[in-house]
Motif scaffolding. Structure first.
Motif, short mmCIF file in Angstrom:
data_model
loop_
_atom_site.label_atom_id
_atom_site.label_comp_id
_atom_site.label_asym_id
_atom_site.label_seq_id
_atom_site.Cartn_x
_atom_site.Cartn_y
_atom_site.Cartn_z
N LEU A 26 1.23 -9.98 10.27
CA LEU A 26 0.03 -9.79 9.46
C LEU A 26 -0.53 -8.40 9.80
CD1 LEU A 26 -1.69 -13.25 10.10
CD2 LEU A 26 -0.46 -12.55 8.04
N PHE A 27 -1.07 -7.72 8.80
CA PHE A 27 -1.66 -6.40 9.03
C PHE A 27 -3.16 -6.45 8.77
CE2 PHE A 27 2.78 -5.54 8.49
CZ PHE A 27 3.02 -4.65 9.52
N CYS A 28 -3.88 -5.79 9.65
CA CYS A 28 -5.33 -5.93 9.69
C CYS A 28 -5.94 -4.58 10.03
CB CYS A 28 -5.59 -6.94 10.80
SG CYS A 28 -7.28 -7.20 11.27
N HIS B 160 -9.16 3.41 -0.90
CA HIS B 160 -7.94 2.89 -0.26
C HIS B 160 -7.71 1.40 -0.42
CE1 HIS B 160 -8.65 6.66 2.09
NE2 HIS B 160 -7.35 6.74 1.93
N ALA B 161 -8.70 0.66 -0.93
CA ALA B 161 -8.61 -0.80 -0.91
C ALA B 161 -7.37 -1.32 -1.65
CB ALA B 161 -9.88 -1.41 -1.50
N LYS B 162 -7.12 -0.77 -2.82
CA LYS B 162 -5.98 -1.26 -3.61
C LYS B 162 -4.66 -0.94 -2.88
CE LYS B 162 -4.38 -1.19 -8.40
NZ LYS B 162 -3.32 -0.20 -8.58
N THR B 163 -4.57 0.25 -2.33
CA THR B 163 -3.36 0.63 -1.59
C THR B 163 -3.14 -0.30 -0.40
OG1 THR B 163 -3.78 2.92 -2.17
CG2 THR B 163 -2.24 2.55 -0.35
N LEU B 164 -4.22 -0.62 0.30
CA LEU B 164 -4.08 -1.52 1.45
C LEU B 164 -3.53 -2.87 1.01
CD1 LEU B 164 -7.43 -0.79 3.36
CD2 LEU B 164 -5.13 0.03 3.94
N ALA B 165 -4.09 -3.39 -0.08
CA ALA B 165 -3.62 -4.69 -0.58
C ALA B 165 -2.14 -4.59 -0.98
CB ALA B 165 -4.47 -5.13 -1.76
N GLU B 166 -1.78 -3.50 -1.64
CA GLU B 166 -0.39 -3.34 -2.09
C GLU B 166 0.57 -3.18 -0.91
OE1 GLU B 166 -1.48 -1.43 -6.44
OE2 GLU B 166 -0.79 -0.12 -4.85
N LEU B 167 0.06 -2.60 0.19
CA LEU B 167 0.90 -2.44 1.38
C LEU B 167 1.07 -3.76 2.14
CD1 LEU B 167 -0.27 0.89 3.05
CD2 LEU B 167 2.06 0.31 2.39
N GLY B 168 0.29 -4.76 1.75
CA GLY B 168 0.41 -6.06 2.42
C GLY B 168 -0.59 -6.26 3.54
N ASP C 283 -12.51 5.85 12.69
CA ASP C 283 -12.41 4.97 11.52
C ASP C 283 -11.00 5.05 10.93
OD1 ASP C 283 -14.01 3.27 9.51
OD2 ASP C 283 -12.73 4.56 8.29
N PRO C 284 -10.28 3.94 10.87
CA PRO C 284 -8.90 3.99 10.37
C PRO C 284 -8.76 4.71 9.03
CG PRO C 284 -9.30 1.88 11.37
CD PRO C 284 -10.64 2.61 11.38
N LEU C 285 -9.71 4.54 8.13
CA LEU C 285 -9.53 5.13 6.80
C LEU C 285 -9.93 6.61 6.74
CD1 LEU C 285 -10.55 2.10 4.57
CD2 LEU C 285 -8.27 2.84 5.31
N THR D 267 1.33 4.57 9.11
CA THR D 267 1.77 3.64 10.16
C THR D 267 2.02 2.25 9.58
OG1 THR D 267 0.49 4.87 11.79
CG2 THR D 267 1.13 2.63 12.39
N ILE D 268 1.12 1.78 8.74
CA ILE D 268 1.30 0.44 8.17
C ILE D 268 2.57 0.42 7.31
CG2 ILE D 268 0.32 -1.30 6.60
CD1 ILE D 268 -2.47 -0.25 7.52
N ALA D 269 2.78 1.48 6.55
CA ALA D 269 3.98 1.52 5.70
C ALA D 269 5.25 1.46 6.55
CB ALA D 269 3.96 2.79 4.84
#
Ligand code: SF4
Ligand code: SF4
Length: 286
Positions: A109-111, A122-130, A87-89, A97-99
């Motif tokens: 696009l990041f998925c 992590h949801a807010k961080t993911l959104a902020e990371l794009g 699980d990625p999270l 890696t995304i950063a």
């Protein structure tokens, strides 16, 4: 400053782009925080993948190197996805890696795909990371049914089992999806159909997803895997899946072109290059 991205260039969320836009799955996330009864950890996460061991696991720095080579080979890649093999999270390397990648490749696009247990954190961080697209696998919205699908969930140092595990997972999925939608992230939900366990329950799942604002549901047949509690479950018929999608499409849009890609898939959906890239992936992992 954020770069304006063309969200239509995701071949899984937008079928029209599947012939011209490709994706790469970076296999950087080996650990998992739950145990699905259809999963054999020797294989990729079947939440998003067909069985088949990823040929290597990369560190974030290795993933960056591999990405350079992927884009040389297939410049039509528009999406970087993280889909396991766990699980990625449940793996801090995912955020790292995304950063790293978003600085070097701001146009992509990041998925990612997740079971959702760690999503609220992590949801807010993911959104902020794009991160623009997230897939959350939701197989049940009733903990009694969920208890048949999952054997345990690990939350920090606590391991929950049975209905308690399923109830925690469900509450995290609901909360996590809500946060993603509040941040305008596009959300897909996979629902794995397990005959005799949740096949009669799929429409209830679709209704809940619709209420949460999920953009698309991917109803998928279980792929029975050896050495798992569901090894002998009969694989759902094509007709069962078709009928469920037909009923569910009035509730939430349906995905029908998923290829059940490996955790190291690369290329266009109809032209996978993971075989050709396996040597390069292996070299990057050294
Ligand atoms: Fe396996 Fe994925 Fe389920 Fe984890 S979330 S147990 S890796 S199928
Ligand atoms: Fe797209 Fe399905 Fe492949 Fe994921 S597994 S990249 S949703 S086609």
């Amino acid at each position: 400053m954020t770069t304006e991205k063309d969200l239509s260039k995701h071949p899984c969320f937008n079928r029209e782009s599947a012939g011209t836009c490709g994706r790469v799955h970076l296999p950087i996330a080996p650990k998992c925080n739950i145990m699905c009864n259809f999963c054999n950890r020797k294989y990729d996460c079947v939440s998003e993948s067909r069985p088949g061991v990823t040929s290597a696991v990369l560190s974030p720095a290795q993933a960056l190197l591999y990405m350079d080579k992927v884009l040389e080979k297939e410049p039509r890649i528009t999406v970087v996805g993280i889909a396991g093999p766990g699980d990625p999270l449940a793996n801090p390397e995912t955020i790292e890696t995304i950063a790293l990648l978003k600085d070097k490749y701001p146009h992509l696009l990041f998925c990612l795909s997740t079971n959702g247990l760690a999503l609220p954190a992590h949801a807010k961080t993911l959104a902020e990371l794009g991160v623009t697209h997230v897939t959350v696998t939701v197989n049940a919205v009733d903990p009694k049914i969920g208890a048949k699908v999952y054997s345990w969930a690990r939350d920090g140092k606590v391991i929950l089992r049975g209905e308690a595990a399923a109830a925690l997972l469900l509450s995290r999925q609901l909360e996590g999806i809500k946060i993603l939608k509040e941040h305008d992230v596009i959300v897909k939900s996979n629902t794995i159909v397990i005959p005799g366990v949740n096949d009669h329950h799929v429409l209830e799942v679709s209704k809940t997803l619709s209420e949460l604002g999920v953009d698309i549901q991917n109803i998928m047949p279980i792929f029975p895997v050896a050495d798992t509690p569901f090894a002998d479950v009969p694989a759902p018929t094509h007709e069962l899946i078709h009928n469920l999608r037909e009923k569910a499409k009035d509730v939430v849009p349906q995905m029908t072109h998923c290829k059940r890609c490996r955790a190291d898939a690369v290329g266009l959906l109809g032209k996978d290059l993971s075989g050709e890239m396996a040597g390069i992936l292996g070299d990057c992992a050294k």
